[in-house]
Design an enzyme around this catalytic site. Sequence first.
Site, PDB file in Angstrom:
ATOM      1  N   GLU A 131      53.769  33.698  28.997  1.00  0.00           N
ATOM      2  CA  GLU A 131      53.239  34.428  27.836  1.00  0.00           C
ATOM      3  C   GLU A 131      54.330  34.582  26.770  1.00  0.00           C
ATOM      4  O   GLU A 131      54.108  34.380  25.587  1.00  0.00           O
ATOM      5  CB  GLU A 131      52.722  35.791  28.290  1.00  0.00           C
ATOM      6  N   GLY A 140      48.530  45.540  25.884  1.00  0.00           N
ATOM      7  CA  GLY A 140      48.125  46.822  26.436  1.00  0.00           C
ATOM      8  C   GLY A 140      48.775  47.064  27.781  1.00  0.00           C
ATOM      9  O   GLY A 140      49.049  48.181  28.186  1.00  0.00           O
ATOM     10  N   ALA A 141      49.058  45.940  28.503  1.00  0.00           N
ATOM     11  CA  ALA A 141      49.571  46.104  29.868  1.00  0.00           C
ATOM     12  C   ALA A 141      50.967  45.536  30.052  1.00  0.00           C
ATOM     13  O   ALA A 141      51.628  45.823  31.049  1.00  0.00           O
ATOM     14  CB  ALA A 141      48.618  45.437  30.858  1.00  0.00           C
ATOM     15  N   SER A 142      51.423  44.716  29.111  1.00  0.00           N
ATOM     16  CA  SER A 142      52.796  44.177  29.221  1.00  0.00           C
ATOM     17  C   SER A 142      53.366  43.958  27.834  1.00  0.00           C
ATOM     18  O   SER A 142      52.624  43.962  26.840  1.00  0.00           O
ATOM     19  CB  SER A 142      52.789  42.839  29.977  1.00  0.00           C
ATOM     20  N   THR A 143      54.688  43.788  27.796  1.00  0.00           N
ATOM     21  CA  THR A 143      55.339  43.437  26.531  1.00  0.00           C
ATOM     22  C   THR A 143      56.377  42.362  26.812  1.00  0.00           C
ATOM     23  O   THR A 143      56.980  42.352  27.899  1.00  0.00           O
ATOM     24  CB  THR A 143      55.980  44.660  25.847  1.00  0.00           C
ATOM     25  N   GLN A 144      56.544  41.415  25.865  1.00  0.00           N
ATOM     26  CA  GLN A 144      57.451  40.283  26.062  1.00  0.00           C
ATOM     27  C   GLN A 144      58.499  40.262  24.949  1.00  0.00           C
ATOM     28  O   GLN A 144      58.181  40.559  23.796  1.00  0.00           O
ATOM     29  CB  GLN A 144      56.692  38.957  26.016  1.00  0.00           C
TER      30      GLN A 144
HETATM   31  N1  ADP Z   1      43.270  47.276  15.556  1.00  0.00           N
HETATM   32  C1  ADP Z   1      44.027  47.772  16.539  1.00  0.00           C
HETATM   33  N2  ADP Z   1      44.747  48.887  16.367  1.00  0.00           N
HETATM   34  C2  ADP Z   1      45.528  49.367  17.358  1.00  0.00           C
HETATM   35  N3  ADP Z   1      45.669  48.775  18.567  1.00  0.00           N
HETATM   36  C3  ADP Z   1      44.957  47.650  18.777  1.00  0.00           C
HETATM   37  C4  ADP Z   1      44.109  47.080  17.789  1.00  0.00           C
HETATM   38  N4  ADP Z   1      43.565  45.941  18.315  1.00  0.00           N
HETATM   39  C5  ADP Z   1      44.044  45.813  19.565  1.00  0.00           C
HETATM   40  N5  ADP Z   1      44.863  46.848  19.832  1.00  0.00           N
HETATM   41  C6  ADP Z   1      45.622  47.101  21.042  1.00  0.00           C
HETATM   42  O1  ADP Z   1      46.521  46.005  21.197  1.00  0.00           O
HETATM   43  C7  ADP Z   1      46.706  45.790  22.583  1.00  0.00           C
HETATM   44  C8  ADP Z   1      46.287  44.354  22.880  1.00  0.00           C
HETATM   45  O2  ADP Z   1      46.625  44.155  24.167  1.00  0.00           O
HETATM   46  P1  ADP Z   1      46.038  42.907  24.993  1.00  0.00           P
HETATM   47  O3  ADP Z   1      46.505  41.646  24.326  1.00  0.00           O
HETATM   48  O4  ADP Z   1      44.572  43.086  25.185  1.00  0.00           O
HETATM   49  O5  ADP Z   1      46.747  43.137  26.361  1.00  0.00           O
HETATM   50  P2  ADP Z   1      47.788  42.271  27.187  1.00  0.00           P
HETATM   51  O6  ADP Z   1      48.440  41.299  26.241  1.00  0.00           O
HETATM   52  O7  ADP Z   1      48.744  43.263  27.760  1.00  0.00           O
HETATM   53  O8  ADP Z   1      46.978  41.580  28.239  1.00  0.00           O
HETATM   54  C9  ADP Z   1      45.834  46.812  23.325  1.00  0.00           C
HETATM   55  O9  ADP Z   1      46.581  47.954  23.599  1.00  0.00           O
HETATM   56  C10 ADP Z   1      44.773  47.147  22.294  1.00  0.00           C
HETATM   57  O10 ADP Z   1      44.243  48.438  22.482  1.00  0.00           O
HETATM   58 CA    CA Z   2      48.006  40.051  24.597  1.00  0.00          CA
END
Ligand code: ADP
Ligand code: CA
Length: 526
Positions: free
Chosen positions: A189, A230-234
């Site tokens: 990712e 939402g669940a990880s950061t890179q």
């Molecule tokens: N318009 C928005 N404003 C604020 N947060 C957002 C918006 N759209 C998406 N998000 C947030 O961005 C993050 C997207 O994470 P996501 O790509 O779904 O998860 P991951 O990459 O960890 O699998 C989530 O926390 C979601 O709630």
């Molecule tokens: Ca993502």
Amino acid sequence: MDVDTRASCQSLPYSGSAGAKPKMASTKPKMAVLILGFLFVLAVIALITVAVTQNQRLPKNIKYGIVLDAGSSHTNLYVYTWPAEKENDTGVVQQVEVCKVEGPGISGYSQAVQNASRSLQHCLERAQEVVPQQQHQETPVYLGATAGMRLLSLENRHVAMEVLSAVENRLRSSPFNFQGARIITGQEEGAYGWITINYLLGSFKQSGWLNFLPKLTSIKETVGALDLGGASTQITFVPEQEQSESQENSLHFRLYGKSYNVYTHSFLCYGKDQALRMKLVRDLQNAETARLQDPCFHTGYERNVSIRDLYASPCTANYKQSLAFPQLHVVGSGDYQACQTRIEELFNKTSCPYSKCSFNGIFQPPLQGHFGAFSAFYFVMNFLNLSADSSPAPLNSAISTMKNFCSRPWSEVKAAYPQVKEKYLSEYCFSGTYIISLLKTGYEFSLETWQQIQFLGKIGSSDAGWTLGYMLNLTNMIPAEQPLMRPLSHAGYVGLMVLSSLVLVGALLLGWCIFRKPRCLRKGIV
Ligand SMILES: Nc1ncnc2c1ncn2[C@@H]1O[C@H](COP(=O)(O)OP(=O)(O)O)[C@@H](O)[C@H]1O
Ligand SMILES: [Ca+2]
């Protein structure tokens, strides 16, 4: 005698003085005229050929590719296109469609896996409208699932596989060329996000002439990638030092004839949704009652959180404790400083088995160069007006913006942003504070290096994210070696052809004038 030299010159027979022997006319001028005439005709043919071939309307051969980003909170379907004859050139692929799948991320369907499959229906139909019908069969479709499915897989591998096979069956039944549905690793990712933004920014582009001087390094440096989900950061970037102290954080790419030693790390549970859960669970450890005052939410904001849900994630399982109440009642008190103090406890900065760490004992070389911060980094900072296009607001002004925003009462915030989803609006104080803490305390961006971060949602028409890099890699559109490139661009080639033809024609005309100059203008004749 006043003679119109022009008229007389043209019809004037040889007029040498009487008695003088006319010089034998040598055959040289005649040969020269023939050669010049031949070259003239050649130049004209070249011009016509270039003009005709360039103006032919060649049928554009466009190719398509589809990638579904199955994130922890949402699934997006992306359609990409590129000109088939240039597919190995850099920067030619672009996004033409993004479709947001209704409902939660696919990991949210663990209790009803068939709904994961049904949820893709609308966006797949949209993709069938965007891709020409006759190209459906040849168009590859990929699904990559990220941290939400990594966590579900940790909780219950069997259920995670059931969800994946449900979405796989749906994709196989689509008219596209199904190429796989899988959970990508955090390392992938990070790597694909880095490839995407550098591909779109043209960092891999080597100008044609540089090919002849391979010793010259590419003029453009690469840009680091910061992705917050939402669940990880890179975090992914090319460090100054080539040697990495940790092999698991080290990637080696050879792209377009250049080698890259890239550092990457994916922090599972440090996406902003899981980080909020971890903070709440830590706050709970000292709570005696079900009422929790939380400075990361606005004054006047209240939220009930199920204790069972709170502990359901692998990210919070370690903090599990038995509590006398089933619900947590969160009451906002809107205080940035207090919120930041609680968030910073999530980053363990005490132990580091390397020369330098970010947090939780993870190796991180010194930060280097510029960074593109996308996904939730962008969504949040853009909402807070902290993602200025050119460069971000300085760190100190970002902090004062957060202090001000968190201190605003919830009633005022809700009234000011009626169109923003409450789920997002209620968490911008936490999310903005979390982003500043993650970058400043977690990764140790300083006042200076903070200025090298650009919060970006798109680059050109394409979203910044891992999906484009994923497709480029799987379709082999990024060659290891620089494809043989014409040293000149197409326009440059045509321009050069026309220019050289005009010079040739000019030379011919000049030669013709010299050899065919009217006798009367020749010295010594009149
Ligand atoms: N318009 C928005 N404003 C604020 N947060 C957002 C918006 N759209 C998406 N998000 C947030 O961005 C993050 C997207 O994470 P996501 O790509 O779904 O998860 P991951 O990459 O960890 O699998 C989530 O926390 C979601 O709630
Ligand atoms: Ca993502």
